[in-house]
Design a protein around this motif. Structure first.
Motif, PDB file in Angstrom:
ATOM      1  N   GLN A 438       0.841  -1.192  -0.079  1.00 29.80           N
ATOM      2  CA  GLN A 438       0.189   0.029  -0.080  1.00 29.80           C
ATOM      3  C   GLN A 438       0.759   1.317  -0.138  1.00 29.80           C
ATOM      4  O   GLN A 438       0.420   2.136  -0.419  1.00 29.80           O
ATOM      5  CB  GLN A 438      -0.985   0.156   1.216  1.00 29.80           C
ATOM      6  N   LYS A 439       1.969   1.271   0.823  1.00 27.56           N
ATOM      7  CA  LYS A 439       2.808   2.545   0.596  1.00 27.56           C
ATOM      8  C   LYS A 439       3.539   2.541  -0.682  1.00 27.56           C
ATOM      9  O   LYS A 439       3.507   3.853  -0.991  1.00 27.56           O
ATOM     10  CB  LYS A 439       4.135   1.968   1.585  1.00 27.56           C
ATOM     11  N   ILE A 440       3.788   1.504  -1.489  1.00 30.09           N
ATOM     12  CA  ILE A 440       4.204   1.773  -2.676  1.00 30.09           C
ATOM     13  C   ILE A 440       3.023   2.530  -3.680  1.00 30.09           C
ATOM     14  O   ILE A 440       3.343   3.286  -4.485  1.00 30.09           O
ATOM     15  CB  ILE A 440       4.725   0.790  -3.360  1.00 30.09           C
ATOM     16  N   ARG A 441       1.887   1.876  -3.362  1.00 29.00           N
ATOM     17  CA  ARG A 441       0.508   2.398  -4.306  1.00 29.00           C
ATOM     18  C   ARG A 441       0.377   3.558  -3.923  1.00 29.00           C
ATOM     19  O   ARG A 441       0.099   4.465  -5.003  1.00 29.00           O
ATOM     20  CB  ARG A 441      -0.571   1.348  -4.073  1.00 29.00           C
ATOM     21  N   TYR A 442       0.435   4.229  -2.727  1.00 28.04           N
ATOM     22  CA  TYR A 442       0.137   5.494  -2.517  1.00 28.04           C
ATOM     23  C   TYR A 442       1.323   6.333  -2.077  1.00 28.04           C
ATOM     24  O   TYR A 442       1.184   7.487  -1.758  1.00 28.04           O
ATOM     25  CB  TYR A 442      -0.458   5.502  -1.109  1.00 28.04           C
ATOM     26  N   LYS A 443       2.454   5.950  -3.037  1.00 31.21           N
ATOM     27  CA  LYS A 443       3.807   6.715  -3.032  1.00 31.21           C
ATOM     28  C   LYS A 443       4.156   7.410  -1.629  1.00 31.21           C
ATOM     29  O   LYS A 443       4.415   8.376  -1.731  1.00 31.21           O
ATOM     30  CB  LYS A 443       3.485   7.822  -3.893  1.00 31.21           C
ATOM     31  N   ASN A 444       4.221   6.638  -0.691  1.00 37.26           N
ATOM     32  CA  ASN A 444       4.794   6.884   0.680  1.00 37.26           C
ATOM     33  C   ASN A 444       3.720   8.304   1.270  1.00 37.26           C
ATOM     34  O   ASN A 444       4.584   8.760   1.912  1.00 37.26           O
ATOM     35  CB  ASN A 444       6.189   7.122   0.463  1.00 37.26           C
ATOM     36  N   ALA A 445       2.654   8.006   0.967  1.00 36.68           N
ATOM     37  CA  ALA A 445       1.966   9.409   1.568  1.00 36.68           C
ATOM     38  C   ALA A 445       1.660   9.128   3.008  1.00 36.68           C
ATOM     39  O   ALA A 445       1.332  10.223   3.688  1.00 36.68           O
ATOM     40  CB  ALA A 445       0.451   9.423   0.678  1.00 36.68           C
ATOM     41  N   PHE A 446       1.966   8.035   3.418  1.00 34.36           N
ATOM     42  CA  PHE A 446       1.793   7.812   4.995  1.00 34.36           C
ATOM     43  C   PHE A 446       2.903   7.064   5.568  1.00 34.36           C
ATOM     44  O   PHE A 446       3.544   6.424   4.774  1.00 34.36           O
ATOM     45  CB  PHE A 446       0.508   7.408   5.434  1.00 34.36           C
ATOM     46  N   GLN A 447       3.070   7.309   6.821  1.00 34.70           N
ATOM     47  CA  GLN A 447       4.161   6.309   7.452  1.00 34.70           C
ATOM     48  C   GLN A 447       3.674   5.200   8.169  1.00 34.70           C
ATOM     49  O   GLN A 447       2.424   5.498   8.823  1.00 34.70           O
ATOM     50  CB  GLN A 447       5.082   7.224   8.377  1.00 34.70           C
ATOM     51  N   VAL A 448       4.299   4.225   8.305  1.00 31.50           N
ATOM     52  CA  VAL A 448       3.802   3.130   9.095  1.00 31.50           C
ATOM     53  C   VAL A 448       4.812   2.637  10.063  1.00 31.50           C
ATOM     54  O   VAL A 448       5.838   2.635   9.997  1.00 31.50           O
ATOM     55  CB  VAL A 448       3.534   1.715   8.361  1.00 31.50           C
ATOM     56  N   GLU A 449       4.423   2.528  11.622  1.00 31.63           N
ATOM     57  CA  GLU A 449       5.047   1.807  12.687  1.00 31.63           C
ATOM     58  C   GLU A 449       4.523   0.805  13.298  1.00 31.63           C
ATOM     59  O   GLU A 449       3.399   0.673  13.530  1.00 31.63           O
ATOM     60  CB  GLU A 449       5.354   3.286  13.550  1.00 31.63           C
ATOM     61  N   PHE A 450       5.492  -0.430  13.474  1.00 31.60           N
ATOM     62  CA  PHE A 450       5.053  -1.213  14.155  1.00 31.60           C
ATOM     63  C   PHE A 450       5.693  -1.418  15.444  1.00 31.60           C
ATOM     64  O   PHE A 450       6.805  -1.462  15.520  1.00 31.60           O
ATOM     65  CB  PHE A 450       5.440  -2.556  13.301  1.00 31.60           C
ATOM     66  N   GLN A 451       4.930  -1.754  16.598  1.00 31.66           N
ATOM     67  CA  GLN A 451       5.511  -1.598  18.062  1.00 31.66           C
ATOM     68  C   GLN A 451       4.921  -2.790  18.783  1.00 31.66           C
ATOM     69  O   GLN A 451       3.842  -3.005  19.325  1.00 31.66           O
ATOM     70  CB  GLN A 451       5.161  -0.584  18.723  1.00 31.66           C
ATOM     71  N   ILE A 452       5.424  -4.016  18.474  1.00 33.68           N
ATOM     72  CA  ILE A 452       5.049  -5.458  18.864  1.00 33.68           C
ATOM     73  C   ILE A 452       6.069  -5.759  19.785  1.00 33.68           C
ATOM     74  O   ILE A 452       7.153  -5.930  19.744  1.00 33.68           O
ATOM     75  CB  ILE A 452       4.809  -6.197  17.758  1.00 33.68           C
ATOM     76  N   GLU A 453       5.508  -6.285  21.114  1.00 34.33           N
ATOM     77  CA  GLU A 453       6.152  -6.657  22.171  1.00 34.33           C
ATOM     78  C   GLU A 453       6.435  -8.173  21.763  1.00 34.33           C
ATOM     79  O   GLU A 453       5.599  -8.881  21.312  1.00 34.33           O
ATOM     80  CB  GLU A 453       5.449  -6.780  23.508  1.00 34.33           C
ATOM     81  N   PRO A 454       7.761  -8.739  22.009  1.00 31.64           N
ATOM     82  CA  PRO A 454       8.008  -9.990  21.678  1.00 31.64           C
ATOM     83  C   PRO A 454       7.486 -11.061  22.471  1.00 31.64           C
ATOM     84  O   PRO A 454       7.067 -12.206  21.782  1.00 31.64           O
ATOM     85  CB  PRO A 454       9.583 -10.136  21.990  1.00 31.64           C
TER      86      PRO A 454
END
Length: 599
Positions: A438-454
């Motif tokens: 989706q980031k490629i499709r939307y040309k990096n119009a938004f940022q994504v962060e993953f914060q997952i506890e191991p």
């Protein structure tokens, strides 16, 4: 014995209830008849009294319209006609007199000497007549004190007064015509209504509540006896129940026409008790005899019913003990036999229903799997492939290879070899693949962060629950933003459960609208995966229980946070199998914990 005792108790209660109802109905009918008789007596007394008062009004009318209006007092006298009128009605009258508006006597019958120092203008009857010119006015009983009597007798009278037009020398002036009725005539009428020696009585009061007649009037004047006349003044013309001086009684009223007087009948409640004692004794005797007959009959009936019921109860106990195919007893009386047949049929139906439930649950799981496998939106797939084609055409081979790799991983995790339960690690990886595309499709119009506890990465989750949340965050949160969008995916353990969050800084929505997203009647297919939040919510509840599912928090212009709440269950092949088979989460959690300890 239980059947016999219960039947006996019920029968006795029914008989007692019926006896009480009949007794109360009898008492009510008796009370109604007494009230009806009282009302008839009161109506007849009122008619007689109205006839008497009407005759007094006719005397007044005859004197006024036939004599006074045809006389000029300057040249004519009223004495002769007034004497004739008095003589014709002297059994009802004490006197007839006519006065001017200044209180001067014009004529009177019988002829008598006017008492000295008597100011008629101060008399109540005179003031009432002059105050309301076109009405008749009846006074309360009083001693006639206008004329000297040669026999020195004092007469109790009720005065009927009215204003009249007098003519003198052709001029008109106001006057008052007075007719003094003999109070004893009214007293005799009401005495007839009080001839009964019982405690019932009738009395008469005026429109102000003052007593005109009462059978115990002397005692009332002496203060020995009291009457509730002032309270009765506010009653309507019907029967009322009241408590006066500690005595409950029925009070019935009737208003006399033209005067506003009220005839009141008083019947103490003790008057209704005649004959009730014998009725009570008869009811008790009938109940006692019926009780003996019922005990005998109940013993016979209960003995016949008890044996087949015991056998039927034994069959039910066998079923209750866990035998799903018990031999249900059928026999006994028609009712018990029918009950046995019905119970046997019910057992068969329950067995069929249990089998149907097993089949339907299996079909439901298969349908759910089919829905999950087909959830990738064709529009999303078409746009992704189209983007890959344009990358190859533009010789952006590395980007095209990356897109194809992410798409393949996306499909692989979506299928998961037909399994519904996967690791959170795989679900997060699937979400990362999706967001990379989706980031490629939307040309990096938004940022994504993953914060997952191991700690939670090796826990169980229903597959494909994060991707629909990300899809909603992109389409409804990022697409119309003016600034840079941000989507944060969090995973953590809290209070023994697992929470996965998808938070965006998009437009958000009102709190009330967010609350409607998880309601069935709000379910609509719009842009997105075609599965939506309600589908994810229901699949989690179906797999883990009603206490789990989605939690939505949103405010306008502040973005939206959607939380996935699932139990903390370590992932093993055994827990995956149990959850895929629809076992309870507690059972899967316990099995997973045991395997972890073994490892």
């Amino acid at each position: 014995m239980t059947i016999s005792a219960s039947f006996t108790v019920v029968s006795v209660c029914c008989m007692c209830f019926l006896g009480i109802v009949l007794y109360k109905q009898f008492a009510k009918e008796e009370e109604g008849m007494t009230i009806e008789n009282t009302e008839q007596l009161l109506a007849q007394t009122a008619i007689n009294l109205e006839d008497y008062l009407r005759s007094m009004r006719r005397i007044s009318d005859a004197m006024y319209y036939s004599v006074i209006k045809n006389k000029d007092l300057a040249v004519d006298s009223l004495d002769e006609e007034m004497n004739l009128l008095y003589e014709a009605n002297k059994d009802k009258l004490v006197s007839v007199a006519c006065y001017t508006n200044e209180g001067k006597l014009v004529a009177a019958a019988p002829v008598a000497t006017v008492k000295q120092n008597v100011d008629v203008t101060s008399q109540q009857w005179f003031g009432d007549a002059m105050g309301q010119l076109e009405n008749f006015h009846f006074s309360n009983p009083h001693v006639q004190n206008l004329f000297d009597d040669s026999t020195y007798r004092y007469y109790w009278v009720i005065s009927l007064s009215r204003s009249v037009d007098l003519t003198s020398n052709g001029s008109s002036l106001l006057g008052v015509l007075l007719v003094d009725m003999n109070y004893s005539s009214i007293e005799q009428l009401l005495d007839k209504a009080n001839t009964d020696t019982s405690s019932e009585y009738v009395y008469l009061m005026d429109q102000n509540g003052d007593i005109i007649y009462h059978p115990m009037q002397d005692l009332i004047q002496m203060g020995v006896y009291k009457e509730n006349n002032l309270e009765a003044l506010n009653y309507e013309d019907e029967s009322h129940k009241e408590v006066f001086e500690g005595q409950t009684r029925i009070v019935t009223l009737k208003t006399i026409s033209y005067t506003g007087w009220k005839i009141v009948s008083v019947v103490p409640l003790e008057a209704f008790s005649m004959g009730r004692a014998g009725t009570r004794y008869l009811a008790i005797m009938l109940i006692a005899l019926s009780l003996l007959a019922i005990i005998f009959l109940n013993q016979m009936v209960s003995a016949r019913i008890a044996k087949p019921l015991r056998k039927l109860n034994d069959s039910v106990k066998e079923w209750e003990a866990g035998n799903l195919e018990p031999d249900i007893y059928v026999g006994g009386s028609l009712e018990v036999e029918h009950l046995g047949k019905t119970l046997r049929s019910t057992v068969g139906q329950i067995q069929d229903l249990m089998q149907d439930i097993v089949v339907k649950q299996e079909e439901k799981r298969k349908s759910e799997l089919d829905a999950l496998q087909s959830q990738i939106n064709p529009h999303f797939l078409y746009n992704t492939l189209d983007s890959i084609v344009w990358m190859i055409t533009g010789e952006r081979y590395d980007d095209a290879v990356f897109m194809i790799t992410q798409l393949a991983s996306l499909f692989r995790i979506s299928l998961s070899r037909g399994k519904t339960i996967i690791r959170i690690e795989d679900e997060i990886k699937h979400a990362q693949n999706y967001m990379n595309i989706q980031k490629i499709r939307y040309k990096n119009a938004f940022q994504v962060e993953f914060q997952i506890e191991p700690e939670i990465m090796q826990c169980c989750t229903v597959k494909l629950v994060v991707q629909p949340l990300l899809e909603n965050a992109i389409y409804y949160g990022m697409e119309y933003m003016d600034g840079e969008g941000l989507i944060i995916i969090r995973g953590y353990r809290k209070d023994g459960d697992v929470y996965l969050e998808v938070q965006d800084n998009g437009l958000g929505m009102p709190e009330e609208a967010a609350a409607q997203l998880l309601k069935e009647n709000e379910r609509e297919r719009k842009r997105g995966s075609g599965v939506g939040l309600i589908n994810v919510h229901n699949r989690i509840k179906l797999r883990f229980g009603e206490q789990y599912g989605l939690i939505i928090e949103s405010f306008p212009d502040e973005g939206m946070t959607v939380k996935i709440h699932i139990p903390f269950i370590p992932f093993t092949e055994e827990t995956q199998k149990l959850l895929d088979e629809g076992k309870l989460p507690d059972e899967a959690r316990e099995k997973g914990g045991q395997e972890n300890e073994q490892k």
